[in-house]
Structure formats: C-alpha cells, structure tokens
Motif scaffolding. Structure first.
Motif, PDB file in Angstrom:
ATOM      1  N   MET A   1       0.858  -1.172  -0.111  1.00  0.00           N
ATOM      2  CA  MET A   1      -0.165   0.053   0.160  1.00  0.00           C
ATOM      3  C   MET A   1       0.926   1.361   0.109  1.00  0.00           C
ATOM      4  O   MET A   1       1.878   1.261   0.560  1.00  0.00           O
TER       5      MET A   1
ATOM      6  N   ASN B   1       0.962   5.783  -0.733  1.00  0.00           N
ATOM      7  CA  ASN B   1       0.367   7.228  -1.052  1.00  0.00           C
ATOM      8  C   ASN B   1      -0.878   7.411  -0.164  1.00  0.00           C
ATOM      9  O   ASN B   1      -1.866   7.938  -0.575  1.00  0.00           O
ATOM     10  N   TYR B   2      -0.788   6.546   0.817  1.00  0.00           N
ATOM     11  CA  TYR B   2      -2.237   6.849   1.691  1.00  0.00           C
ATOM     12  C   TYR B   2      -2.211   7.896   2.686  1.00  0.00           C
ATOM     13  O   TYR B   2      -1.094   8.473   2.910  1.00  0.00           O
ATOM     14  N   THR B   3      -3.313   8.664   2.696  1.00  0.00           N
ATOM     15  CA  THR B   3      -3.322  10.168   3.174  1.00  0.00           C
ATOM     16  C   THR B   3      -3.179  10.108   4.661  1.00  0.00           C
ATOM     17  O   THR B   3      -3.179  11.342   5.266  1.00  0.00           O
TER      18      THR B   3
ATOM     19  N   TYR C   1      -4.051   4.210   7.592  1.00  0.00           N
ATOM     20  CA  TYR C   1      -3.991   3.223   6.588  1.00  0.00           C
ATOM     21  C   TYR C   1      -2.815   2.346   6.617  1.00  0.00           C
ATOM     22  O   TYR C   1      -2.951   1.073   6.069  1.00  0.00           O
TER      23      TYR C   1
ATOM     24  N   LEU D   1      -3.547  -0.731   8.571  1.00  0.00           N
ATOM     25  CA  LEU D   1      -4.924  -1.446   8.398  1.00  0.00           C
ATOM     26  C   LEU D   1      -4.681  -2.879   8.133  1.00  0.00           C
ATOM     27  O   LEU D   1      -5.528  -3.653   8.737  1.00  0.00           O
ATOM     28  N   GLY D   2      -3.480  -3.284   7.491  1.00  0.00           N
ATOM     29  CA  GLY D   2      -3.180  -4.779   7.374  1.00  0.00           C
ATOM     30  C   GLY D   2      -3.203  -5.375   8.694  1.00  0.00           C
ATOM     31  O   GLY D   2      -3.423  -6.457   8.998  1.00  0.00           O
TER      32      GLY D   2
END
Lengths: 161, 417
Positions: free
Chosen positions: A1, A3-5, A9, A12-13
C-alpha cells in the motif's frame, strides 16, 4: 500500500490480521447474515483508516464502530418487524452451519435484556475482557460482570424450568 | 475468555452460547477491505483537487439519456470497489422499500404476448406489460401482457390457494390454475423489486463472475450489473436467451439518490456481443391505492375455464421407462389417428379449447424424421427436434419439449406445438 493520506492506512493490514475475526464473529452473531456482518466490519475498518486523527485504542474504536453498525442494521431491519422475529432468516445456504448456530444462540439471547445480551456478545463471541468492555461501553467492569452473571443465571433458570 | 472462573452450571450455559462451528469472514474479506481502503484513499486525494461541477440533471432527462451520453457525463464512484458500492445502493433501496404498500410497474418486454410470462426473445418487438403488486401479509399480484397472457395470484380462497393464468386476445377462454407455491426466478424479478434487489445484493456480496459499474448522475445513480447465463448449454444453445436467467445480461438499475428508491430498470441481453434491451420499465409507482379488485379484469376472469394443472396425469405404460425421443415418436404417431388412449395422457397440459386447436392442426400428421433428445438451459425436461407432414401436405419442423417429472414418470408434451 502506498500514498495513503492518513497514518491509519498503513496499519490497516495489521489491524485486520488482529481483529477481523473477532469483529466479524461478534457482528455475525448479532446480525445472523454474512453480508451484513461483513458490511458492518468493513465500514468500521474504512472509517478508522480514513480518520485523520491517531486512534489511541484502535481495538476499542473498531468494536464500538461495529457495535453501532449492528444497532443501525437491527434498527432498520426491525422497523416493521415484531421483536420476536427480528432474528435474520438468511435466504442462502452457503453458510448453513454458522447460520444455524446464529439462530440457536439468538433464540437463547432473546430471553435476556439488551444489556445482558450485549455483554454476552462482547465477552463470549468477541472474546473481550471485562476491562476492555468497560472501556468500550464506558461502564464499570464490576457492573458488566454482574450483568453477565445475571444473564447466565436467567438462562440457566429458564432452561431448568 | 477463561471459563475456569465459572462453576459447572455456568460453564454449561456459556458452552451453549458459544458457536460450535467456525464463524469467520470470507477468505477474500481482508483483501476486499484493503482494496476498498485503497480506492477510498485515492478518491479522497482526487476530491482534494478542484473539478468541474457536473450539471445535475432531472429525473426525466436522466431517464431518456442515451447510454453513450450517460457514460460521457458520468463519474464513476470509486469510494470503494464497484461491487461494494453496488451493494450499498441495493441495500438502501431495500430499506426504502420496506415502507412500500403497493407497486404498479409498466414495462416493455420483448416477448410474444401469449407465451409464458417469463419468456423473452431479443428478436421480437416490445409488448407492453403491467405488473401490479399489493405487499400485504401475503403478496398479491398480477402480471398482464397486453392482449396476451395474464398471471394472477389473488390470495387464498375457500376452494384452495391458486395461481391463475389465462390468455386474453381472441377467445379469452383458455386458462390454467395451479397450487400457489410462491414466486421464483424471473417472475419474482418482475413482481417484487425487493426480491430482485435482495438477489442482486447477495450476488454483489459474493461478486463472482459479475461485473459492476456505478454511474453517478447527481440526482440519480445507475448501477449496471453484467452476469452470465445460468443453465446447462453443453448439449444445445436452444434455450439460450429465452429467459433472463438463461441469457448473458446487463441489468441497469436507476436509483433516486435522495430516497434510495428504485426509479427505473432496464435489462439487456447480449446477442452477438451486443446488448439488446429486452425489458424496460416505463414507470414504477409505489403506494398508489390498489385493492385486489384492481389487480385483474373480473369479467374476463369469469369467462375463463381454468384447467387444474395439479391433477396427476393418467398412467400410460407406453410412455414410461423410455427415452424422451422414443416417447415423442409414440406421441407423434398417435396423432396420425388421434389415438386418445395415448394423447389423453401425453397431452395432459393441452385440455379444452387448446386441445381442439392442436387437434385441428395436427390430426393426421405423418412423422418424417426425429432427432435425439437433448437438454438445454434450465429446462427440467428434454427437447426433441422432428419434422412432420401435416394432413394438408405441408411440412413442419417442431421442437417438442417433454418432461416426466411427475409422480408416474410419464412423458408429457410440455410445449413446442
């Protein structure tokens, strides 16, 4: 994952690995339908992922979100349906065993008040400790223990009778 | 949870409250959430940049927009995966429909007016049809094809609980009644958007072999679902595209975004890789006053002689324990002299006026050739292709439908004449 803002994020995994199963089990045993339970749990994970603030206790946050989501679903479902028949009657058979277990457990919990049933769900099905439930529901752990014991006693008496 | 803190009786109760089977989310659940989160993140990033505002269009304009124009102005909702977003629309529509008391839906269907209600044929013209439903404790309903077949369920009666079918048009005297066992399949799709939406919701939940597109048009959103034909076509494509279930379809649902209600639907069948609209809703009106008397034409109904489809066929040893093609041969040969011993049984579904029409056409026929029986699609019986020479000397090619799923396992002609 990439570029999560939000910082959430990236976790999350990890959170999914840790809590997706107890959260789903909790939601499924409240709602009785795989699709609705997965929706509610997914919504909770998406909400925490998009939150711009750092969540201090993500486990409590997720369970609170899922609990609220379940209440919303039951409220919508129960708008026109008598309380006794609010248990879901799934139309498909791909989840038969789990659905039967839900029906069996839901039939038992119908004999308890909502607060007793909620503690039983969180303690037995979600596997939360009373101290964790206390934080979640903002209620002293001793009160929760007593609700749990009272629920178990009611069921025992009902089954004896 | 530590059970050691509880006494034996309490432990027993706790054991009873514990599921004895594994309760786990779907195997792909983790990945679905991650995908949805990724889509959500990219959507949030995209929405941070200024965009040209999309003009809000009225419902009516939305209704008449061509698909191309719709695509041109549409924004694909990428908050989550399309299947997940589709589920949300279906779910919201289902919630809105909880309050519905009645529904009147005007449809245009590519079909033949007197064929069964769920028969479609992309090559035919549109026939107007009206669906009326009262969502009572028991759902009461009718579907009427203009100048054609009507199907009616008007609730339990003193004499039984029947579903009626009759064909209007010229004589309007032909009808059948059968025990009502609820609705299923394509019929349910037309009758109750809740059943349709529930089915779509569950399909979206499983999301296997089904594609979703979401088009946001401001006041309305279109959910487009592409699915593959059901049924067995390994032996023959004969039944392909004869019903919605047996066709590769694209189904478009238009939802009003403020109320969540289903506003319009359109179903297209893929023919030679091109979508051909076969069902289009002209209007869907909820909660108009509607009573049982409004569901059907009582006068027309009273003129019809209804044959009881529940009666079991008579025994006929010559039509049991043989393949369908042999049964077809026996039946067609019996038509030469109109042998009622065989035809009374084999033509169980062709009584009264219908039998007279069939007799007038086929009495005296000679069988020219007959093929092997085959299965196709979802039909529970077999098909047999044959050529016959009619009494007037004309040759006719028939594809007979035969079934033997009755108590006596007798082969009966179910269609094709």
């Amino acid at each position: 994952m990439k570029n999560y803002t939000t910082p959430n994020y990236n976790k999350l995994g990890e959170w999914l690995d840790a809590w997706q199963e107890p959260l789903y089990r909790y939601a499924f045993l409240r709602l009785g339908r795989r699709d609705e339970a997965e929706d509610v749990v997914q919504d909770a994970f998406l909400k925490i992922a998009s939150s711009s603030t750092q969540i201090k206790n993500p486990k409590a946050y997720l369970f609170r979100m899922v609990s609220n989501g379940c209440v919303d679903v039951l409220r919508r479902r129960g708008r026109n349906i008598p309380l006794a028949s609010q248990t879901a009657t799934p139309a498909e058979s791909y989840d038969t065993e789990a659905e039967e277990e839900y029906q069996r457990i839901a039939a038992l919990l119908l004999h308890l008040n909502e607060k007793e049933a909620e503690v039983i769900h969180l303690h037995i099905h979600a596997g939360l400790k009373f101290t964790e439930i206390a934080e979640l529901l903002d209620t002293p752990a001793t009160t929760l223990k007593s609700r749990f014991a009272s629920g178990i006693t009611h069921l025992r008496q009902m089954l004896i009778n | 949870m530590n059970n050691n803190n509880y006494n034996k009786d309490e432990q027993q109760i706790i054991q009873m409250l514990t599921p004895s089977t594994e309760v786990k989310p779907s195997a792909d659940f983790r990945q679905r959430v991650l995908d949805a989160a990724a889509a959500q993140a990219s959507s949030q990033q995209a929405s941070a940049t200024p965009q040209r505002r999309v003009r809000r269009i009225s419902y009516w304009l939305g209704a008449v927009c061509s698909a191309a124009a719709v695509i041109a102005i549409a924004i694909t909702l990428t908050l989550n995966t399309p299947a997940y977003a589709a589920r949300k629309y279906f779910s919201n529509a289902l919630i809105s429909l909880q309050e519905a008391k009645t529904m009147v839906m005007k449809l245009s269907v590519r079909t033949q007016a007197d064929e069964p209600i769920d028969y479609i044929n992309p090559a035919l013209d549109f026939v107007p049809a009206t669906v009326k439903v009262i969502y009572d404790e028991t759902m009461l309903w009718s579907i009427e094809k203009k100048n054609g077949r009507t199907v009616l369920y008007k609730g339990a009666e003193a004499t039984g609980n029947y579903i009626y079918q009759w064909i209007g048009g010229q004589d309007g005297k032909t009808g059948w009644k059968a025990e009502y066992r609820g609705v299923a399949g394509d019929l349910a799709i037309m009758l109750d958007p809740r059943i349709l939406l529930e089915a779509e919701y569950r399909t979206a939940q499983r999301n296997k072999g089904t594609k979703y597109e979401i088009l946001d048009l401001g006041e309305v959103a279109i959910v487009r679902v592409s699915t593959s034909a059901q049924g067995n076509f390994s032996q023959s494509d004969y039944m392909k595209n004869t019903s919605l279930a047996e066709a590769n379809t694209i189904r478009e649902y238009t939802f009003a975004k403020d109320s969540g209600l289903l506003y319009q639907m359109r179903i297209m069948v893929m023919v030679d890789k091109k979508p051909v609209p076969v069902v289009e809703s002209e209007s869907i009106i909820f909660n108009e006053p509607l009573s049982v008397e409004n569901l059907y034409d009582k006068e027309a109904f009273s003129r019809v002689e209804f044959l009881d489809m529940e009666a079991e066929p008579a025994q006929a040893s010559s039509l049991t324990n043989i393949p369908a093609d042999k049964a077809a041969k026996i039946i067609l040969e019996a038509m030469h002299n109109w042998d009622m011993d065989i035809l009374n049984t084999a033509m169980h579904y062709f009584k009264g006026d219908v039998m007279k029409i069939v007799e007038a056409r086929y009495k005296g026929l000679k069988l020219k050739s007959i093929g092997k029986s085959f299965k196709s699609g979802l039909y529970p019986g077999y098909f047999v292709e044959c050529k016959v020479i009619l009494a007037n000397g004309k040759e006719e090619k028939l594809t007979l439908a035969l079934r033997n799923d009755n108590k006596e396992k007798v082969w009966l002609i179910d269609g094709g004449l």
